[in-house]
Motif scaffolding. Sequence first.
Motif, short mmCIF file in Angstrom:
data_model
loop_
_atom_site.label_atom_id
_atom_site.label_comp_id
_atom_site.label_asym_id
_atom_site.label_seq_id
_atom_site.Cartn_x
_atom_site.Cartn_y
_atom_site.Cartn_z
N ASN A 1 116.96 12.23 55.30
CA ASN A 1 116.01 13.25 55.76
C ASN A 1 115.50 14.11 54.60
N GLY A 2 116.37 14.36 53.64
CA GLY A 2 115.98 15.14 52.47
C GLY A 2 114.92 14.42 51.66
N VAL A 3 115.16 13.14 51.40
CA VAL A 3 114.21 12.35 50.60
C VAL A 3 112.88 12.24 51.34
N LEU A 4 112.94 11.98 52.65
CA LEU A 4 111.69 11.81 53.40
C LEU A 4 110.94 13.13 53.55
N THR A 5 111.65 14.24 53.72
CA THR A 5 110.97 15.55 53.82
C THR A 5 110.24 15.85 52.52
N MET A 6 110.93 15.67 51.40
CA MET A 6 110.29 15.92 50.10
C MET A 6 109.14 14.93 49.88
N GLY A 7 109.33 13.69 50.32
CA GLY A 7 108.27 12.67 50.19
C GLY A 7 107.02 13.09 50.96
N MET A 8 107.22 13.58 52.19
CA MET A 8 106.08 13.99 53.01
C MET A 8 105.38 15.21 52.40
N MET A 9 106.18 16.11 51.84
CA MET A 9 105.59 17.30 51.20
C MET A 9 104.79 16.89 49.96
N LEU A 10 105.31 15.89 49.27
CA LEU A 10 104.64 15.39 48.06
C LEU A 10 103.29 14.76 48.42
N ILE A 11 103.29 13.97 49.50
CA ILE A 11 102.03 13.34 49.96
C ILE A 11 101.03 14.41 50.39
N ALA A 12 101.52 15.39 51.18
CA ALA A 12 100.64 16.46 51.66
C ALA A 12 100.10 17.27 50.48
N SER A 13 100.96 17.53 49.50
CA SER A 13 100.53 18.32 48.33
C SER A 13 99.49 17.55 47.52
N SER A 14 99.69 16.24 47.38
CA SER A 14 98.72 15.42 46.64
C SER A 14 97.36 15.47 47.32
N TYR A 15 97.39 15.48 48.65
CA TYR A 15 96.13 15.55 49.39
C TYR A 15 95.48 16.93 49.22
N PHE A 16 96.23 18.01 49.49
CA PHE A 16 95.64 19.35 49.45
C PHE A 16 95.25 19.78 48.03
N ALA A 17 95.89 19.19 47.04
CA ALA A 17 95.53 19.53 45.65
C ALA A 17 94.11 19.08 45.32
N THR A 18 93.62 18.09 46.05
CA THR A 18 92.27 17.56 45.78
C THR A 18 91.18 18.30 46.56
N THR A 19 91.60 19.21 47.46
CA THR A 19 90.60 19.93 48.27
C THR A 19 90.07 21.14 47.50
N THR A 20 89.06 21.78 48.08
CA THR A 20 88.48 22.97 47.41
C THR A 20 88.97 24.27 48.03
N SER A 21 89.78 24.18 49.10
CA SER A 21 90.25 25.40 49.78
C SER A 21 91.33 26.09 48.91
N PRO A 22 91.58 27.38 49.17
CA PRO A 22 92.59 28.09 48.36
C PRO A 22 93.99 27.48 48.42
N VAL A 23 94.24 26.66 49.45
CA VAL A 23 95.58 26.07 49.60
C VAL A 23 95.89 25.11 48.43
N ARG A 24 94.86 24.74 47.71
CA ARG A 24 95.09 23.81 46.57
C ARG A 24 96.01 24.44 45.51
N PHE A 25 95.99 25.78 45.42
CA PHE A 25 96.86 26.44 44.42
C PHE A 25 98.34 26.27 44.81
N ILE A 26 98.58 26.36 46.12
CA ILE A 26 99.96 26.16 46.61
C ILE A 26 100.37 24.71 46.37
N ALA A 27 99.44 23.80 46.60
CA ALA A 27 99.72 22.38 46.39
C ALA A 27 100.01 22.08 44.92
N TRP A 28 99.21 22.66 44.03
CA TRP A 28 99.44 22.45 42.59
C TRP A 28 100.77 23.06 42.15
N PHE A 29 101.10 24.20 42.75
CA PHE A 29 102.39 24.82 42.42
C PHE A 29 103.54 23.88 42.83
N PHE A 30 103.42 23.30 44.03
CA PHE A 30 104.44 22.36 44.51
C PHE A 30 104.59 21.19 43.53
#
Lengths: 172, 302
Positions: free
Chosen positions: A113-142
């Motif tokens: 569950n730990g590996v998969l949770t981090m994996g899902m967060m990594l996928i979500a962060s990779s996606y949001f990092a490419t957007t133009t919304s302010p959430v991209r800063f949180i994604a880049w931080f992750f």
Amino acid sequence: MRVIRDRDEARWLPSRHHFALAKLIAMIVMKPAPRAESSIKLIYAIDRDQSMVENYAVAMWLYVTGTAYLMAATHPAAWILMPWLGGFLIHAPCFLIGWIAGLFGAEDNRKLNGVLTMGMMLIASSYFATTTSPVRFIAWFFLGVMALNAIAAVVMWMLRGTAAAMERRCEA
Amino acid sequence: MTRRAWWQRFLVKGVFWRQLLRWAVLNIPPWLEPIVIAWWASFFLLWGPGRRGVMTNLTAIKPGSSSFANFFRTYRVFWNYAWTITDNARYRELQSLPDWEFDGFENFEHMENREGGSIILTAHMGSYDLGAQLFGETSQRKIIMVRAPEVDPDTRAYEQSLHARDVERYRIAFNESASEIALDLLESVRNGEVAAIQGDRVTPGISPYATTLFGRPMLLPAGPFALAMTARVPIYPVFVVRRGRRRYRLVARTPIEVVRRGRNRDEDIGIAVAQWTEQLESVISEWWFQWFTFEPYSEEAA
């Protein structure tokens, strides 16, 4: 389980931390101290998930990151519910994964569950990092913290002898 | 025998929540636990009787406190309770020990080194079970934990099956019948064993002693004091308080001697009860967020 008695410095032992970055920080912070002469006796358990600072920090970081992603993905009218709903949705996949793993006879699924949770967060962060919304800063931080952790893992591997010496000093 | 309705397992004291906790300990990564516990503690605030019980008790512990502030204090009680039962379940399933601090170690050593048995009197604070487990591992003496049986029959059966695993380290006696357990404990204490009893609530069938706590009437169990007087052993007030994530403090206070001074046995017990309530008040005042009494403590006596 190993325990160390009356050595306050033992609380910073790298082996009481989970992530490489936390292990490295603990190693820098840890200072040699004489055996405690106090009326309060101490027992420190040596377990990789024992650190309070690390676990609260990681939990808060994941909570803020996950809730921000949920807010970015939903209508602003639903935002008021997100701080509470986010707390559930972040750990909800563990129920599903644990149930599926249970069907195959696995009982202790914390690591999976730990590996998969981090994996899902990594996928979500990779996606949001490419957007133009302010959430991209949180994604880049992750993504930045994950990269730092990977570097720390290499450093910890190189310092493994020093870490082992710290353990021996506390156990002596 | 009537069959229980399927939904009763989901009641707040039902077995479902115990099984879910065990499952969560084996499935949730430790670094997600703070989120999980914060969320489920807020979920259990929906449990009206428990929430109101804690809030009522807080009005006595903190005179003049507002309902608004006590609502958030109640959340803190639920949060600490959730951590405590999780730590206990984790120890049972994974043998993960928390960090320990011993306060009043000299009292603990005194109990350990004296000849004959003794009585530990404690409260529903911190982790009672974890404290007994620690004692079982660090002490040479055998410990008997006296505890109230679970209200829900399925939960009772589930808990008893879990305790059956720990029989090597310590024994659990359920105080279902006052007379039977009294004789059993008397024999054990006379054989040098330690009886750990919760001294802050009376369960049905147990003889009570009327006293006051924070100025309100309360019933405490008379049994531990009568046992100490009969067996001529001291009572050690011991409290296990949670200091933080996976960190507990075992507080051992000065022993209470229950001495037969005259013909009036109740009066002699009353002196010891007064000493105990004084200790209880001081500990609850400091650690009110860890007194896991979910019913108004003074309702019955009032």
